[in-house]
Write an enzyme that holds these catalytic residues in place. Structure first.
Site, PDB file in Angstrom:
ATOM      1  N   ILE A 204      15.226 -32.242  23.870  1.00 42.14           N
ATOM      2  CA  ILE A 204      14.502 -33.092  22.742  1.00 42.14           C
ATOM      3  C   ILE A 204      14.084 -32.265  21.723  1.00 42.14           C
ATOM      4  CG2 ILE A 204      13.164 -34.924  22.281  1.00 42.14           C
ATOM      5  CD1 ILE A 204      14.731 -36.154  24.228  1.00 42.14           C
ATOM      6  N   HIS A 205      14.553 -32.344  20.484  1.00 41.87           N
ATOM      7  CA  HIS A 205      14.100 -31.488  19.331  1.00 41.87           C
ATOM      8  C   HIS A 205      14.023 -32.255  18.002  1.00 41.87           C
ATOM      9  CE1 HIS A 205      18.409 -30.804  18.733  1.00 41.87           C
ATOM     10  NE2 HIS A 205      18.163 -30.440  17.743  1.00 41.87           N
ATOM     11  N   ARG A 206      14.841 -33.617  17.897  1.00 41.70           N
ATOM     12  CA  ARG A 206      15.229 -34.213  16.410  1.00 41.70           C
ATOM     13  C   ARG A 206      13.645 -34.146  15.681  1.00 41.70           C
ATOM     14  NH1 ARG A 206      19.901 -34.000  16.929  1.00 41.70           N
ATOM     15  NH2 ARG A 206      19.682 -32.746  15.021  1.00 41.70           N
TER      16      ARG A 206
END
Ligand code: UD1
Ligand code: UDP
Length: 360
Positions: A204-206
């Site tokens: 998860i990195h957005r």
């Protein structure tokens, strides 16, 4: 014909790798310009080493910053390089700030631009990537669309059919070229003491997910629910953006979630291929899970990869914790018999064949 490959982040290095290999094989005149948007060893150099890519001729070392800082520094640095090199065409891949700057600097110097992975649309301008994609597509000369869905998006925006070439996605090339190598060279399951199909994998990195405290908290709550209900650990190679926010927001990692540093492509592929399921907001990971026949739950409200929803490899659940756990329950029971819509692993070859024929 002299080609410049402009790249700057982890996914661009991976997705350009088959094109670089093809350039080497055909002994074409090219060089790689790295913007330095990603610079940490495990977001950058590790991929050049593992994928045995020649090091960039230029690295303009822009580093991290706001969108304007990153893009502005890149424009200045890229222009300087392109002014001294006699380039016929610049190739960019994807939707990052590097892609926007590479395309814009080149177009203003009247150098032809080829956009690899063109035509993807989430139709969500709240994502910086959507703005980068739209602008890049509209200033590019050659639009290498991975699928007919992407081609349709371009046609709907009035882009000339003659500029669009459907090639498949170079991520298929990267997966096919490296899966066997991964089996020979790395053994991440053993290293992490995991058994096949007995763990979940998360990335998860957005910006829109992790830069908002409540959303990141919801995602962690969702992970907690998932670990409790399915009694499976979640391996989570954590992007530095997310790590920074976790510390800043003082959020706790739920029991059952095993954080690890970002890992190389070979190890990541192996983890993906053996996972029971993957939770992600990454673009590339939605594609790879589809190719590897591993169910994917995407923690977003939309996707620029609707092909994955159509074939049934992926499900959108947003960031509500209950919806996350519902999505995992549904996708774990999914038959893994979908077709890969992203091509046959020859996209790099198709792109190079086209460029050679185009006689630039
Ligand atoms: C960028 C792309 C995103 C892509 C992702 C791939 C844009 C707008 N975003 O997001 O589309 O999915 O790359 O991973 O271009 N950092 C490090 N080391 C690095 C690079 C970054 O520690 O080598 C940290 C810094 O704190 C930085 C933050 O990560 O501020 C964000 O980096 P940045 O390149 O701005 O965006 P990404 O989130 O990586
Ligand atoms: N990836 C990797 N190591 C990791 C996490 C991801 O090698 O620890 C690879 C993954 O296989 C995929 C790419 O990085 O090919 C996706 O990059 P990312 O999610 O950062 O960007 P996006 O695709 O969302 O732009």
């Amino acid at each position: 014909m002299k080609i410049s490959i402009i790249l700057g982040t982890r996914p661009e290095i991976i997705k350009m790798s088959s094109i670089v290999r093809e350039l080497e094989e055909r002994s074409l005149d090219y060089f790689v310009l790295h913007t330095g948007q990603h610079y940490s060893y495990n977001l950058d150099k590790i991929f050049f080493e593992e994928l045995e890519l020649p090091l960039p001729k230029y690295n303009i070392d822009v580093g991290s910053g706001t969108h304007a800082e990153e893009t502005g520094k890149m424009l200045i640095g890229i222009e300087k390089v392109l002014q001294k090199e006699d380039v016929n065409i610049v190739l960019v891949e994807g939707d990052t700030n590097t892609v926007l700057a590479g395309a814009l600097a080149s177009a203003k110097l009247f150098i032809k631009v080829g956009h690899v992975e063109s035509g993807l649309r989430s139709f969500d301008r709240g994502m910086p990537e959507e703005i980068n994609r739209v602008i890049t597509d509209h200033i590019s000369d050659f639009l290498f669309a991975p699928t007919n869905v992407a081609k349709e998006n371009l046609l709907n925006e009035g882009i000339d059919d003659n500029k669009i070439i459907v090639t498949g996605n170079t991520i298929v090339d990267a997966v096919y070229q490296n899966l066997e190598i991964a089996k020979r060279k790395v053994d991440i399951l053993n290293k992490l003491k995991m058994s096949p199909k007995k763990y979940l994998l998360a990335t998860i990195h957005r910006q829109e997910n992790v830069d908002v405290k409540e959303k990141l908290q919801n995602i962690l709550d969702g992970f907690r629910f998932v670990c409790n209900e399915f009694d499976l650990p979640i391996i989570y190679p954590i992007h530095p953006r997310t790590m920074k926010r976790l510390k800043e927001f003082k959020l706790e990692i739920p029991k059952g979630v095993k954080l690890v540093e970002p890992i190389g492509f070979l190890e990541f592929l192996q983890l993906e291929a053996q996972a029971a399921l993957v939770l992600t907001d990454s673009g590339g990971v939605q594609e790879e899970t589809c190719i590897l026949k591993i169910p994917c739950v995407t923690l977003r409200d939309n996707t620029e990869r609707p092909e994955t929803l159509e074939v049934g490899s992926n499900m959108l659940v947003g960031t509500n914790p209950e919806k996350i756990v519902d999505g995992v329950r549904m996708m774990l029971n999914k038959a893994r018999n979908w077709d890969n819509p992203f091509g046959d692993g020859t996209s790099g070859k198709k792109i190079l064949k086209f460029l050679e024929g185009a006689k630039l």
